[in-house]
Design a protein around this motif. Sequence first.
Motif, short mmCIF file in Angstrom:
data_model
loop_
_atom_site.label_atom_id
_atom_site.label_comp_id
_atom_site.label_asym_id
_atom_site.label_seq_id
_atom_site.Cartn_x
_atom_site.Cartn_y
_atom_site.Cartn_z
N ALA A 199 0.85 -1.19 0.00
CA ALA A 199 0.00 0.00 0.00
C ALA A 199 0.88 1.24 0.00
CB ALA A 199 -0.89 0.00 1.24
N SER A 200 0.57 2.20 -0.87
CA SER A 200 1.37 3.43 -0.95
C SER A 200 1.27 4.24 0.34
CB SER A 200 0.90 4.28 -2.11
OG SER A 200 1.58 5.52 -2.11
N ALA A 201 0.06 4.29 0.91
CA ALA A 201 -0.15 5.12 2.12
C ALA A 201 0.09 4.32 3.39
CB ALA A 201 -1.58 5.66 2.12
N GLY A 210 1.58 1.30 6.29
CA GLY A 210 2.56 1.11 7.34
C GLY A 210 2.09 -0.02 8.22
N GLY A 211 2.99 -0.53 9.05
CA GLY A 211 2.61 -1.58 10.02
C GLY A 211 2.15 -2.87 9.38
N GLY A 212 2.55 -3.10 8.12
CA GLY A 212 2.22 -4.37 7.47
C GLY A 212 0.85 -4.44 6.86
N LYS A 213 0.06 -3.37 6.97
CA LYS A 213 -1.30 -3.39 6.38
C LYS A 213 -1.22 -3.11 4.88
CE LYS A 213 -3.89 -2.03 10.51
NZ LYS A 213 -2.82 -1.70 11.47
N GLY A 214 -2.07 -3.79 4.11
CA GLY A 214 -2.08 -3.61 2.66
C GLY A 214 -0.82 -4.16 2.02
N MET A 215 -0.26 -5.21 2.64
CA MET A 215 0.99 -5.81 2.14
C MET A 215 0.76 -7.29 1.87
SD MET A 215 4.69 -5.72 4.04
CE MET A 215 4.96 -3.97 4.13
N GLY A 271 -7.88 4.60 3.76
CA GLY A 271 -8.75 5.40 2.90
C GLY A 271 -8.12 5.66 1.55
N ASP A 272 -7.09 4.89 1.19
CA ASP A 272 -6.38 5.06 -0.07
C ASP A 272 -5.98 3.67 -0.55
OD1 ASP A 272 -4.61 5.52 -2.13
OD2 ASP A 272 -3.29 6.87 -1.02
N GLY A 273 -6.57 3.25 -1.68
CA GLY A 273 -6.32 1.89 -2.18
C GLY A 273 -5.13 1.78 -3.11
N SER A 274 -4.31 2.86 -3.24
CA SER A 274 -3.15 2.80 -4.15
C SER A 274 -2.15 1.75 -3.67
CB SER A 274 -2.42 4.14 -4.19
OG SER A 274 -3.32 5.18 -4.43
N VAL A 275 -1.79 0.86 -4.59
CA VAL A 275 -0.76 -0.13 -4.27
C VAL A 275 0.27 -0.16 -5.40
CG1 VAL A 275 -2.29 -1.60 -2.87
CG2 VAL A 275 -2.04 -2.06 -5.31
N PHE A 276 1.45 -0.68 -5.10
CA PHE A 276 2.50 -0.84 -6.11
C PHE A 276 3.20 -2.17 -5.86
CE2 PHE A 276 4.31 1.33 -2.52
CZ PHE A 276 5.62 0.86 -2.41
N ILE A 277 4.05 -2.57 -6.81
CA ILE A 277 4.71 -3.87 -6.63
C ILE A 277 6.24 -3.72 -6.62
CG2 ILE A 277 2.82 -5.29 -7.50
CD1 ILE A 277 4.25 -5.48 -10.16
N GLU A 278 6.85 -4.59 -5.84
CA GLU A 278 8.31 -4.63 -5.74
C GLU A 278 8.77 -6.08 -5.75
OE1 GLU A 278 9.48 -0.88 -2.83
OE2 GLU A 278 9.38 -2.88 -1.97
N LYS A 279 10.00 -6.29 -6.16
CA LYS A 279 10.60 -7.61 -6.01
C LYS A 279 10.65 -7.94 -4.51
CE LYS A 279 13.21 -11.22 -7.06
NZ LYS A 279 12.53 -12.40 -7.58
N TYR A 280 10.25 -9.15 -4.16
CA TYR A 280 10.29 -9.54 -2.74
C TYR A 280 11.69 -10.01 -2.39
CZ TYR A 280 9.42 -12.09 1.58
OH TYR A 280 9.46 -12.54 2.88
N ILE A 281 12.30 -9.33 -1.44
CA ILE A 281 13.64 -9.72 -0.97
C ILE A 281 13.43 -10.66 0.22
CG2 ILE A 281 15.82 -8.88 -0.01
CD1 ILE A 281 15.26 -6.28 -1.62
#
Length: 480
Positions: free
Chosen positions: A158-160, A162-167, A192-202
């Motif tokens: 999740a762009s907005a 923290g704390g592992g939510k939206g991950m 209140g913001d559904g923006s998500v992005f993707i990254e390579k998982y390390i």
Amino acid sequence: MKKILVANRGEIAIRVMKSAQKMGIKTVAVYSTADRNAPHVKFADEAVWIGESPSNQSYLLGDKIIEVAKSLNVDAIHPGYGFLSENADFAESVEKNGMIWIGPKSAAIRVMGSKLAAKDAVKDYNIPMVPGLDEAITDVEAAKKTAVEVGFPILIKASAGGGGKGMRIVENEAEFESQMNRAISEATNAFGDGSVFIEKYIGSPRHIEIQIMADSHGNILYLFERECSIQRRHQKVVEEAPSAVLTPELRKKMGEAAVLVAKSCDYLNAGTVEFLLDENNNFYFLEMNTRLQVEHPVTEIITQLDLVEMQIKIARGEAMTIKQEDLKIYGHAIELRVYAEDPLNDFLPSVGHLDVYKLPVGEGIRVDNGFEQGMDIPIYYDPMLAKLITYADTREEAIQLMIKAISDYKVEGVSTTLPFGKFVCEHEAFRSGNFDTNFVKKYYDVETLKNVHNQEAKLAAMIALQRYFQDQKILTIPNS
């Protein structure tokens, strides 16, 4: 600056007030109904009730806090961490109302508050980034193609957040869409913001953060690193400084990268730049926290600096007198966050009454505490009671002292993370320095902790019984 209002509660409110009072500055506490008898209320020079117990009726009421501050002729507001500390609108409103905000400029809070905006801000500074898609995902099919190019496993974030939510970790292409929809839904509900992005998982990263401090005269310092890899549910529990794995060269590289991140958003005051470090010692920019961190004491100890005092001086417009080359690392410090949580039951909050609450004392022990014996733990806020910090010349000594301090910390009435802290400090992976953010998943075994817990309880019962019989003997000896 003659009077500061601390827009927070618990141990961090007291921590800020201690530095202010040392500098001859008066302090104002705000409190909710649940906190009317809390230590931070008694510690301040003045205290004002701002609302009912839930934080959205008290500590999150920015306008009410500003109103109180103005009525008491407050010069500046320190937000601590959590609550309104990363709320750009509140920071702006404080300044519009003629008071000083002890923190970064609202523009920097806005940029760094969005992981996507932060990545965009730093991209021209040649700072290493985790491979992935650095923009909000709108087209799931196109995102899936990128994920295949980057290579699974990948991480949806999740762009907005923290704390592992939206991950969400996605292991393969087949589960991409379902995990994506879950992440968007979770991010929308939490932020209140559904923006998500993707990254390579390390897979086996260490979580290393760099403390920075920037003044209004163009000076930016990095105050070395903190190792924050011991986490549960993506939230830190044990932190230390310095890290056991950073070489002086890597420390310098990461520190200089953190300074560039600060430059990218014209940063002011205290901030923390977070990095992932992979098993090959490659580091990647993760995010920036635009506030004082929970774990700032370990940095204070190894640098011999008062970070809150520095924050106040910078907010007053003063230039930092210390230079990067003056900074040295003194010894080693470890912090355990003492949460009212049950480590034997998935770290669920443990509310209740502090029947017994006695803090450890001694050389090399610091406790930043917000509670006292006889208090109830409110259900409305983060369940952290205190931060237990130990420090010594070497890491080994600091670990041993932490084990002793944990056993001297007496809490009855609620469960805490103290036994978990002991488990970490006694574990070979932690002691050797060979661990990563998967420590809990790899090594933490509730059954082992339960067995240790039961053995300690049996031992305590036997000692108590022995004492009882000895006392009985003394009582029954006839007078001669």
